[in-house]
Design a protein around this motif. Structure first.
Motif, short mmCIF file in Angstrom:
data_model
loop_
_atom_site.label_atom_id
_atom_site.label_comp_id
_atom_site.label_asym_id
_atom_site.label_seq_id
_atom_site.Cartn_x
_atom_site.Cartn_y
_atom_site.Cartn_z
N ILE A 69 0.72 -1.07 0.15
CA ILE A 69 0.24 -0.21 -0.05
C ILE A 69 0.89 1.48 0.01
O ILE A 69 2.01 1.34 0.76
CB ILE A 69 -0.96 0.02 1.17
N SER A 70 0.45 2.33 -0.55
CA SER A 70 1.38 3.29 -0.89
C SER A 70 0.21 4.66 -1.06
O SER A 70 -0.89 4.46 -1.33
CB SER A 70 2.34 3.49 -1.60
N ARG A 71 0.75 6.07 -0.79
CA ARG A 71 -0.11 6.89 -1.19
C ARG A 71 0.93 8.16 -1.60
O ARG A 71 1.94 8.28 -1.33
CB ARG A 71 -0.77 7.61 0.27
N ASP A 72 0.21 8.96 -2.46
CA ASP A 72 0.75 10.14 -3.09
C ASP A 72 -0.11 11.36 -2.78
O ASP A 72 -1.21 11.42 -3.19
CB ASP A 72 0.81 9.82 -4.70
N ASN A 73 0.17 12.06 -1.59
CA ASN A 73 -0.65 13.15 -1.06
C ASN A 73 -0.55 14.12 -2.00
O ASN A 73 -1.58 15.10 -2.09
CB ASN A 73 0.04 13.62 0.34
N ALA A 74 0.33 14.43 -2.93
CA ALA A 74 0.22 15.39 -4.04
C ALA A 74 -0.89 15.32 -5.14
O ALA A 74 -1.47 16.16 -5.55
CB ALA A 74 1.54 15.66 -4.56
N LYS A 75 -1.13 14.13 -5.10
CA LYS A 75 -2.05 13.61 -6.21
C LYS A 75 -3.27 13.34 -5.48
O LYS A 75 -4.35 12.83 -6.04
CB LYS A 75 -1.70 12.41 -7.10
N ASN A 76 -3.52 13.07 -4.19
CA ASN A 76 -4.66 12.80 -3.49
C ASN A 76 -5.08 11.22 -3.75
O ASN A 76 -6.13 11.04 -4.15
CB ASN A 76 -5.89 13.72 -3.61
N THR A 77 -3.93 10.50 -3.94
CA THR A 77 -4.40 9.17 -4.54
C THR A 77 -3.74 8.14 -3.74
O THR A 77 -2.64 8.32 -3.15
CB THR A 77 -3.73 8.97 -6.07
#
Length: 113
Positions: A69-77
């Protein structure tokens, strides 16, 4: 209004890989713990993985070592990288906010030869 839209599901052979995405809007994504859950035919809802706002992760034993699992906070994804897929991973995968009932409609993952 909270919106969570999953994508990336499909049909894959055993041993294959898929990456699921979850586009989030309507709330402060970067400060929200997020999770993936799945619903398989004839089974109850199963928690898959969680990622906190600071990036700490947890996994169900059934997917540990195979899913990331991962997240890209800049892309809200939010993402779920799924490797070494097994037929028992077949399910509708949904993303959601931890601690709330907000979740997406889900994306179908089918693992079959």
């Amino acid at each position: 209004e909270v919106q969570l839209v999953e994508s990336g599901g499909g049909l894959v052979q055993p041993g294959g890989s898929l990456r699921l995405s979850c586009a989030a809007s309507g709330f402060t994504f970067r400060s929200t713990a997020m999770q993936w859950v799945r619903l398989a035919p004839g089974k109850g809802l199963e928690w898959v993985s969680t990622i906190t706002s600071d990036g700490s992760t947890n996994y169900a034993d059934s997917v540990k070592g195979r899913f990331t699992i991962s997240r890209d906070n800049a892309k809200n994804t939010l993402y779920l990288q799924m490797n070494s897929l097994k037929p028992e991973d077949t399910a509708v995968y949904r993303c959601g906010k931890v601690g709330s009932g907000d979740s997406g409609q889900g994306t179908q993952v089918t693992v079959s030869s």
